[in-house]
Design a protein around this motif. Structure first.
Motif, PDB file in Angstrom:
ATOM      1  N   GLY A 341      -6.089 -57.988  92.503  1.00  0.00           N
ATOM      2  CA  GLY A 341      -6.985 -56.877  92.221  1.00  0.00           C
ATOM      3  C   GLY A 341      -6.646 -56.190  90.914  1.00  0.00           C
ATOM      4  N   LEU A 343      -7.669 -55.305  87.965  1.00  0.00           N
ATOM      5  CA  LEU A 343      -8.952 -55.197  87.274  1.00  0.00           C
ATOM      6  C   LEU A 343      -8.788 -55.009  85.767  1.00  0.00           C
ATOM      7  N   LYS A 374     -13.921 -60.686  93.315  1.00  0.00           N
ATOM      8  CA  LYS A 374     -12.737 -60.335  94.109  1.00  0.00           C
ATOM      9  C   LYS A 374     -12.262 -58.906  93.843  1.00  0.00           C
ATOM     10  N   CYS A 375     -12.678 -58.343  92.713  1.00  0.00           N
ATOM     11  CA  CYS A 375     -12.324 -56.955  92.414  1.00  0.00           C
ATOM     12  C   CYS A 375     -13.443 -55.987  92.811  1.00  0.00           C
ATOM     13  N   ASN A 406     -19.280 -59.173  99.205  1.00  0.00           N
ATOM     14  CA  ASN A 406     -19.443 -57.779  98.798  1.00  0.00           C
ATOM     15  C   ASN A 406     -20.613 -57.093  99.499  1.00  0.00           C
ATOM     16  N   THR A 651     -10.008 -48.794  93.208  1.00  0.00           N
ATOM     17  CA  THR A 651     -10.088 -50.131  93.811  1.00  0.00           C
ATOM     18  C   THR A 651      -8.745 -50.499  94.417  1.00  0.00           C
ATOM     19  N   SER A 653      -6.589 -53.372  97.016  1.00  0.00           N
ATOM     20  CA  SER A 653      -6.547 -54.670  97.715  1.00  0.00           C
ATOM     21  C   SER A 653      -5.542 -54.563  98.846  1.00  0.00           C
ATOM     22  N   ARG A 680     -10.658 -54.100  99.305  1.00  0.00           N
ATOM     23  CA  ARG A 680     -10.778 -55.509  99.685  1.00  0.00           C
ATOM     24  C   ARG A 680      -9.696 -55.803 100.715  1.00  0.00           C
ATOM     25  N   PHE A 685     -15.094 -57.063 101.585  1.00  0.00           N
ATOM     26  CA  PHE A 685     -15.048 -55.862 100.763  1.00  0.00           C
ATOM     27  C   PHE A 685     -15.699 -54.705 101.504  1.00  0.00           C
TER      28      PHE A 685
END
Length: 699
Positions: A341, A343, A374-375, A406, A651, A653, A680, A685
């Motif tokens: 994650g 980003l 994935k982010c 997502n 964000t 993970s 995530r 997500f």
């Protein structure tokens, strides 16, 4: 009769400059060794005309070679000389065919070969060798086959170097069957022939054949060089043949060949791909010089072993060493960024691609799509997809899966429709993404239709993963009895993943009987995980069977079942920070816990009530509320709140499924702090915004 294109014939005759000093009687050495400029060429040419040595075929061919091959940008001059030869011999044609091929004009080289035959000038072994090289340059298989017929007709197939270029031509043109027939038919094979076959198999990705042929070389005691070993080591990495790779490593060590950077790079790449990443790192650290290929091989090794922290750390070192990354580097780094994650680092890679105006290849574009998906930045993934000039099944599948995970199920199905319009055939992985999209969007009928179309329209037999997707579709829709019957009717034995999918659906719909049946099936297949007990415990709790829920949690303690520690990651300033539940190891631990307490206080006033059922199992009763307050994702979110600008997205993970308490808390955090929070977890997500989640409280 085919002729050289008029564009290649100069418009005027070259006039020589005769100010050159004394020429030797045979000026061959001056022509080939001293002639280094266009002025030199003019002077020598003028002298040959003046002395009438220009009529000496050997010297004229020397002049041709100097102009066509040795001097840069003198091809037009060479053609003017060639066109003035009354009856050029095969040797003159050979120089020009070789030169045109070398100058990246292989089609013109073959036109000249055709003209040579039309003029009844008999090709020799050097002509055929050069012609095959021209065919290889522009993948001219048909032309190569025609010239091969000439070779057989004129009896030149016994010349080793002709057969070597013939093997190379067929290999480059992807006809490995004929290449092997030529190879096997050779009475004697030199190392060039062996390497041509190995390279051909490698180009086609036939790694097992590379290994087999290399082993045959060893059996026949054929000597090999660094080119052979590089190809063999690459194959060993692809098929995970560590034993043979180590034999080659011993040979390299014994013969003192570690100074060869290409060979050592191939060796460390082999170790990395065979899972021996630490051995690869030792080799990497011992290298006195490291080019971009060596750095990329090591970073790729770490990413393939899911040692993503080390991959990004090494990438950071690579930047400090002022080594520009290549496509392989960036694909590996983007994969690691997606896993962690990370980003900001991934965005930097994308910025670098734009800054350097690098072509967005299928591989690089797909890596970017996967990273952004994935982010949680699915719109950025769609934007990248739209800018790709070439898309294959992998890139289409990546965007469909990204949209599905997502929570953009309907949008994923729209891309599936566009893929079909683009005449791209879906594969089994595409259908996993499409069925997942139906699941997350609650599209039951669409899911049923697509599941049937797999085999009916596309000839793809559903795998257990597809059956698992259908169980999820039915379960999420509350069709638990149908889901159970669907499992029982499967043509293969359902695995624990299928039963766990049904168990999760039972938790969402508070179905105790089918939940208990799912749990029984799980523990028959393998020792149940702590998550299985907790899911069933949650089902009991939601159904009001508190005693059964507590009893099940007691069993976890009694059986000594360990719960995987929750771990959450957040990237800030290019650094990935890792948090564990109730962890005090972070350098800013005190500040983080103060921020967490303040955050809990604010969301409580907005209606948050801690769910102590999600507390650590061994926590004392009075400590359970504190335990859930210090879950890893809450610590990570608090850290994000105090280290980012107000209103910016946070964000996270997480390695496990997000618990009910953290899910409820994060919904309220998004409302109170007016922030979007993307989490995530192991399954999907969660986009939290204005007090609600994209999963609609079903995960």
């Amino acid at each position: 009769m085919a002729a050289i294109p008029a564009s290649l014939v100069p418009a005027k005759t070259i006039t020589g400059i005769t100010t050159i000093p004394q020429f030797p009687e045979n000026p061959k050495s001056i022509i080939l060794q001293k002639c280094r400029t266009r002025r030199d060429l003019n002077q020598i040419h003028a002298h040959l005309i003046k002395t009438r040595l220009i009529f000496n075929p050997s010297l004229t061919e020397n002049l041709l070679e100097s102009a066509a091959i040795i001097l840069p940008n003198a091809m037009d001059y060479a053609l003017s000389i060639f066109r003035k030869i009354d009856e050029p011999k095969s040797s003159a044609y050979n120089v020009m065919i070789r030169a045109l091929t070398y100058q990246q004009s292989p089609d013109e080289a073959l036109l000249l070969f055709k003209q040579m035959c039309a003029n009844a000038v008999l090709p020799d072994e050097f002509t055929f060798s050069s012609a095959f090289k021209a065919c290889s340059k522009f993948i001219g298989l048909v032309e190569g086959q025609q010239i091969h017929a000439h070779v057989v007709k004129r009896g030149f197939q016994s010349y080793g170097f002709v057969e070597n270029t013939l093997i190379h031509m067929y290999a480059v043109c992807s006809d490995m069957v004929v290449a092997r027939m030529v190879f096997d038919g050779m009475p004697e094979r030199d190392l060039v022939a062996w390497n041509a076959m190995l390279a051909g198999y490698a180009k086609r990705g036939c790694w097992e054949e590379v290994v087999s042929l290399f082993l045959k070389m060893r059996e026949m005691d054929v000597g090999f060089n660094d080119v052979t070993m590089i190809t063999a080591l690459t194959a060993c990495g692809r098929v995970a043949n560590l034993e043979l790779g180590e034999c080659i490593a011993q040979y390299i060590e014994a013969n003192g060949l570690k100074g060869n950077i290409n060979l050592t790079t191939s060796l460390l790449d082999m170790y990395a791909k065979c899972g021996q990443v630490d051995t690869a790192r030792i080799l990497f650290d011992q290298m006195k010089q490291r080019d971009v290929v060596a750095w990329s091989a090591m970073i790729s090794g770490y990413s393939q072993a899911n040692r993503c922290y080390e991959a990004l750390s090494l990438f950071n070192e690579m930047q400090k060493a002022n080594v520009d990354p290549n496509e392989v580097t960036m694909v590996s780094v983007l994969y690691s960024c997606g896993v962690l994650g990370a980003l900001e680092t991934g965005k930097w890679v994308h910025f670098y691609i734009k800054k350097k105006k690098l072509k967005l290849t299928v591989t690089l574009g797909t890596a970017l799509i996967d990273f952004y998906a994935k982010c949680g930045l699915i719109d950025s993934a769609v934007e990248v997809f739209g800018k790709m000039t070439t898309k294959n099944i992998v890139s289409w599948t990546a965007i469909i899966q990204g949209l599905a995970s997502n929570g953009e199920g309907r949008r994923a199905l729209e891309f599936f429709r566009l893929m079909q319009e683009a005449k791209v055939e879906p594969n089994d992985v595409t259908f996993i993404g499409v069925l997942s999209a139906c699941s997350h969007a609650g599209l039951v009928e669409e899911g049923r239709t697509l599941f049937l179309r797999m085999s009916k329209d596309y000839g793809i037999e559903p795998r257990i993963e597809h059956y698992g997707c259908m169980v999820d579709i039915l379960g999420r829709a509350g069709l638990l009895d149908e889901a159970l019957q669907f499992i029982k009717s499967m043509p293969m034995e359902p695995n624990v993943i299928v039963w766990r999918t049904l168990l999760a659906s039972c938790r969402a719909h508070k179905n105790v009987p089918i939940g208990e049946e799912s749990f029984r099936q799980i523990i028959q297949l393998e020792p149940a995980h702590s998550g299985d007990y907790i899911l069933l415990s949650n089902i009991y709790g939601l159904a009001g069977r508190t005693k059964d829920a507590l009893k099940l949690r007691s069993q976890i303690r009694e059986l000594g079942i360990e719960k995987s520690p929750g771990c959450s990651l957040i990237e800030l300033g290019g650094v990935v920070h890792e948090f564990f539940s109730e962890d005090h190891e972070h350098s800013h631990s005190k500040e983080i816990y103060r921020a967490t307490e303040e955050m809990i206080k604010r969301i409580k006033s907005a209606g948050y009530e801690p769910n102590i059922g999600d507390a650590r199992l061994d926590a004392e009763e009075e400590a359970k509320e504190t335990s859930v307050s210090h879950h890893s994702e809450k610590l990570a979110i608090a850290f994000g709140l105090i280290n980012t600008q107000p209103g910016s997205t946070i964000t996270i993970s997480k390695n496990l499924r997000i618990c009910t308490d953290c899910h409820n808390a994060t919904k309220i955090i998004s409302k109170v702090y007016k922030r979007e929070v993307i989490v995530r977890d192991r399954n999907r997500f969660h986009h939290f915004k204005e007090g609600s989640c994209s999963c609609n409280d079903y995960w």
